[in-house]
Write a protein that holds these residues in place. Sequence first.
Motif, short mmCIF file in Angstrom:
data_model
loop_
_atom_site.label_atom_id
_atom_site.label_comp_id
_atom_site.label_asym_id
_atom_site.label_seq_id
_atom_site.Cartn_x
_atom_site.Cartn_y
_atom_site.Cartn_z
N LYS A 56 43.44 27.33 17.86
CA LYS A 56 44.60 26.61 17.34
C LYS A 56 44.36 26.17 15.90
O LYS A 56 45.27 26.22 15.05
CB LYS A 56 44.92 25.41 18.23
CG LYS A 56 45.49 25.80 19.60
CD LYS A 56 45.76 24.58 20.45
CE LYS A 56 46.50 24.95 21.75
NZ LYS A 56 45.67 25.76 22.65
N HIS A 58 42.46 27.68 13.73
CA HIS A 58 42.52 28.88 12.90
C HIS A 58 43.96 29.29 12.62
O HIS A 58 44.29 29.76 11.52
CB HIS A 58 41.76 30.03 13.57
CG HIS A 58 40.28 29.95 13.36
ND1 HIS A 58 39.48 29.08 14.05
CD2 HIS A 58 39.46 30.64 12.53
CE1 HIS A 58 38.22 29.23 13.66
NE2 HIS A 58 38.19 30.17 12.74
N LYS A 59 44.80 29.12 13.63
CA LYS A 59 46.20 29.53 13.45
C LYS A 59 46.95 28.62 12.48
O LYS A 59 48.02 28.99 11.98
CB LYS A 59 46.89 29.59 14.80
CG LYS A 59 46.40 30.78 15.64
CD LYS A 59 47.25 31.01 16.87
CE LYS A 59 46.86 32.31 17.55
NZ LYS A 59 47.72 32.65 18.70
N ASP A 63 48.07 33.50 10.63
CA ASP A 63 48.58 34.08 11.87
C ASP A 63 47.88 35.40 12.17
O ASP A 63 48.22 36.08 13.12
CB ASP A 63 50.09 34.28 11.80
CG ASP A 63 50.51 35.16 10.63
OD1 ASP A 63 49.62 35.64 9.90
OD2 ASP A 63 51.72 35.38 10.47
N THR A 65 44.48 36.10 13.14
CA THR A 65 43.18 35.58 13.55
C THR A 65 42.49 36.56 14.50
O THR A 65 43.09 37.01 15.48
CB THR A 65 43.33 34.22 14.24
OG1 THR A 65 43.85 33.26 13.29
CG2 THR A 65 41.99 33.71 14.74
N ASN A 98 45.76 32.47 24.11
CA ASN A 98 46.29 32.02 22.83
C ASN A 98 46.75 33.17 21.93
O ASN A 98 46.99 32.96 20.74
CB ASN A 98 45.23 31.19 22.10
CG ASN A 98 45.01 29.82 22.72
OD1 ASN A 98 45.77 28.89 22.49
ND2 ASN A 98 43.97 29.71 23.53
N VAL A 100 45.23 35.92 20.82
CA VAL A 100 44.30 36.61 19.91
C VAL A 100 43.97 37.96 20.54
O VAL A 100 43.27 38.04 21.54
CB VAL A 100 43.02 35.79 19.69
CG1 VAL A 100 42.04 36.57 18.81
CG2 VAL A 100 43.35 34.45 19.06
#
Length: 369
Positions: A56, A58-59, A63, A65, A98, A100
Amino acid sequence: MIWSDMYFRLKSPSGDYYDLPPETDFSDLPEFPEGVAMVYWDYYHDEKKHYDNYIKLHKKLSDQTLFAGGAWIWNGVAPNYSWMAATLMPALEACRENGVSEVICTFWQDNGAETPMTAGNLSLTTFAEACFSGENGLQGEEQRVNGDYMEFLWGDGREAWWLLDRFDNVPGAGKNNRYADNPSKFLLYQDVMLGLFDEQIRDLGLTEHYQRLAEELAEYRSRHSGAHVLFEYYEVLARLLEQKAELGIRIHDSYHSGDRDYLAEAEKNGIPACIRLTERLADLRQKIWMEECKVFGYEVLDIRLAGVRARLEYAGKRLAQYLSGETDCLPELEEKRLVYAPDQSDGSHALCSCNFWQNIVSAGNIAGI
């Protein structure tokens, strides 16, 4: 790609990567470049909550990641599969939940690339199985890849691969070898006359541990004539560690108790046996290296293994001098042995990690000089 610690450390008061709270604001940092993916790398955590939080974070920055997890073949001379699995499963579960969708399995080769690349096969297969199976939250034994599948891909079943984890996951290590203890490396390289790690392993029963491991590897190879040379290499390493792990302790204690019979036995049989095993180990490691890698870099391992043999020969000479009366004192054995790295925070953790060869072979390495 940009590996994200270059951004995250800017927001940490300590300069660390993994200590940012969920509410961290990145708005004061330079805008992340368009068309560049951010890589969140993490090999050290075994709780899904941590990975959820960090994905979260990193986001907030990008966008795009990616996640990089660890094969854990950089523990020393053997892989750390237990910690690979313990960190990998919650990480990939968090990635899936999430959104990724792109992940990397990293093969770092710290301090000489001593663990063969092939030893990462179990890590790769575990990684791929977790990514493509669509199953979440697999832990411990449940996540280990089906043996037939491992044998189909690599020629050897999963039970054989998991034997390699036991070189460092030994009595005295933390759960899942979470501290990356690497006794197989420091006991291979340490000088038996100096014994820098002798007190660290005293009374842990590592001679018996490596004896059992050697027997199991030998038994596997006897049933699988086509086993990869990797398993012969590790069988020889286990037999060498069986002989050498506590050799320095026994020499030291016999010297101080006046047990000249044992010193004579070590000089005549124990040390020569270690030398022969070291020579065989070096031959096998060279063969594996040349199968996997370019020639460049092997000189490092060649020098290190030759050093093991040279210091064993030195130990034999010194014991012979003492037993013959040429010298009446061995200063190397007079010095008090100390625990190399006591863990003050975890009373159940008796071992330690030391992944720098230069810090294993001598106490005279001060500030890398």
